[in-house]
Write a protein that holds these residues in place. Structure first.
Motif, PDB file in Angstrom:
ATOM      1  N   ILE A  11      27.669  32.620  37.035  1.00  0.00           N
ATOM      2  CA  ILE A  11      26.462  31.808  36.916  1.00  0.00           C
ATOM      3  C   ILE A  11      26.885  30.377  36.611  1.00  0.00           C
ATOM      4  CG2 ILE A  11      24.376  31.383  35.562  1.00  0.00           C
ATOM      5  CD1 ILE A  11      24.239  34.399  35.062  1.00  0.00           C
ATOM      6  N   ASN A  12      26.391  29.453  37.394  1.00  0.00           N
ATOM      7  CA  ASN A  12      26.658  28.041  37.162  1.00  0.00           C
ATOM      8  C   ASN A  12      25.436  27.394  36.521  1.00  0.00           C
ATOM      9  OD1 ASN A  12      29.248  27.961  38.603  1.00  0.00           O
ATOM     10  ND2 ASN A  12      27.993  28.321  40.428  1.00  0.00           N
ATOM     11  N   TYR A  13      25.677  26.622  35.461  1.00  0.00           N
ATOM     12  CA  TYR A  13      24.605  25.827  34.859  1.00  0.00           C
ATOM     13  C   TYR A  13      25.122  24.402  34.774  1.00  0.00           C
ATOM     14  CZ  TYR A  13      20.685  24.519  31.848  1.00  0.00           C
ATOM     15  OH  TYR A  13      19.545  23.921  31.330  1.00  0.00           O
ATOM     16  N   LEU A  14      24.477  23.514  35.492  1.00  0.00           N
ATOM     17  CA  LEU A  14      24.917  22.124  35.609  1.00  0.00           C
ATOM     18  C   LEU A  14      23.918  21.216  34.912  1.00  0.00           C
ATOM     19  CD1 LEU A  14      27.222  20.537  37.149  1.00  0.00           C
ATOM     20  CD2 LEU A  14      25.457  20.052  38.862  1.00  0.00           C
TER      21      LEU A  14
ATOM     22  N   ILE B 169      20.374  22.555  36.319  1.00  0.00           N
ATOM     23  CA  ILE B 169      20.112  23.522  37.371  1.00  0.00           C
ATOM     24  C   ILE B 169      21.030  24.728  37.179  1.00  0.00           C
ATOM     25  CG2 ILE B 169      21.756  22.448  38.993  1.00  0.00           C
ATOM     26  CD1 ILE B 169      19.780  23.144  41.250  1.00  0.00           C
ATOM     27  N   ALA B 170      20.472  25.922  37.355  1.00  0.00           N
ATOM     28  CA  ALA B 170      21.244  27.157  37.290  1.00  0.00           C
ATOM     29  C   ALA B 170      21.256  27.791  38.681  1.00  0.00           C
ATOM     30  CB  ALA B 170      20.631  28.123  36.273  1.00  0.00           C
ATOM     31  N   PHE B 171      22.427  28.260  39.117  1.00  0.00           N
ATOM     32  CA  PHE B 171      22.534  28.867  40.433  1.00  0.00           C
ATOM     33  C   PHE B 171      23.761  29.771  40.466  1.00  0.00           C
ATOM     34  CE2 PHE B 171      24.428  24.702  40.335  1.00  0.00           C
ATOM     35  CZ  PHE B 171      25.634  24.815  40.999  1.00  0.00           C
TER      36      PHE B 171
ATOM     37  N   ASP C 125      30.477  27.248  33.501  1.00  0.00           N
ATOM     38  CA  ASP C 125      30.856  28.351  34.368  1.00  0.00           C
ATOM     39  C   ASP C 125      30.764  29.621  33.534  1.00  0.00           C
ATOM     40  OD1 ASP C 125      32.028  30.145  36.074  1.00  0.00           O
ATOM     41  OD2 ASP C 125      33.877  28.997  36.397  1.00  0.00           O
ATOM     42  N   LEU C 126      29.718  30.414  33.747  1.00  0.00           N
ATOM     43  CA  LEU C 126      29.313  31.459  32.815  1.00  0.00           C
ATOM     44  C   LEU C 126      29.427  32.857  33.414  1.00  0.00           C
ATOM     45  CD1 LEU C 126      26.083  29.591  31.699  1.00  0.00           C
ATOM     46  CD2 LEU C 126      28.133  29.879  30.279  1.00  0.00           C
ATOM     47  N   PRO C 127      29.671  33.867  32.571  1.00  0.00           N
ATOM     48  CA  PRO C 127      29.657  35.248  33.073  1.00  0.00           C
ATOM     49  C   PRO C 127      28.255  35.670  33.475  1.00  0.00           C
ATOM     50  CG  PRO C 127      29.820  35.243  30.684  1.00  0.00           C
ATOM     51  CD  PRO C 127      29.944  33.809  31.124  1.00  0.00           C
TER      52      PRO C 127
END
Length: 232
Positions: free
Chosen positions: A183-186, A206-208, A226-228
């Motif tokens: 999971i990306n959170y920018l 934004i999360a994607f 950069d998330l699990p």
């Protein structure tokens, strides 16, 4: 692009005397069940601290607490015996573990602007520890800097399968975000960027869960979490 957009105007806004803060996720007196964090990421507080004021001694446990100072200098004290100053361009990571007390005070004559970030650890009741680094992405633009993570390439070690990366993109420059079943959170600290069909400004996030390219519409500083896929 399948994404979840979190606009600056949707953040909580708290102002109480010496502190003005915008909360990306529920925190303190501001609670919105729609915004309780993403994966292991629990808090992003965008704080403006008035001169000669700050957070007095208070406790935390079982949380990875990252501080990014953008302007000014904050003075840190904790129950581990650390007494440090964190200035613009520096980062602090306090792994609270079994429990620690700390204070963060602006002893200077200019306001302090900083981000406070909380990440759930993947191990509980570990020994508390303190880390601090100098890494200002503005000095080396147009590249990712791995501020914190579980592996040796990170400047600070975090107790979670997550990485915190930061970059300063100059206008018209671009960087890639690779998903790799994550999971990306920018989060945009300053400036303006384009991610797929989304135009984003300071305070937007934004999360994607797919790879994407970030293009700078003007000079922009961003943080990439950069998330699990699960908090674990």
């Amino acid at each position: 692009m399948n994404a979840y957009l979190h606009r600056n105007g949707e953040r909580g806004h708290v102002k109480m005397g010496w502190l003005e803060s915008k909360h990306s996720f529920s925190f303190g007196s501001w609670h919105n069940p729609q915004y309780m964090g993403v994966s292991a990421l629990r808090v992003i507080n965008d704080d403006l601290i008035a001169t000669h004021n700050g957070f007095g001694m208070h406790p935390h446990d079982n949380m990875e607490i990252l501080t990014c100072v953008l302007d000014g200098t904050i003075s840190h004290r904790d129950s581990m015996g650390n007494e440090r100053h964190i200035s613009a361009g520096e980062w602090q990571l306090m792994s609270a573990g079994t429990g620690v007390q700390h204070s963060e005070i602006n002893n200077g004559d200019v306001p302090v602007h900083m981000l406070q970030i909380w990440i759930h650890p993947n191990q509980r009741n570990a020994a508390p520890k303190y880390q601090q680094i100098q890494c200002d992405p503005r000095e080396q633009p147009n590249q990712w800097h791995v501020i914190a993570g579980p592996n040796a390439d990170a400047l600070m070690h975090i107790r979670q399968q997550a990485e915190v990366k930061s970059a300063l993109l100059e206008k018209a420059q671009a960087l890639d975000v690779i998903a790799a079943q994550r999971i990306n959170y920018l989060h945009v600290i300053s400036g303006a960027i384009q991610v797929a069909e989304y135009t984003m400004n300071a305070g937007d996030a934004i999360a994607f869960a797919e790879s994407a390219r970030i293009e700078a519409l003007e000079d922009a500083q961003v943080i990439w979490f950069d998330l699990p896929e699960v908090k674990n």
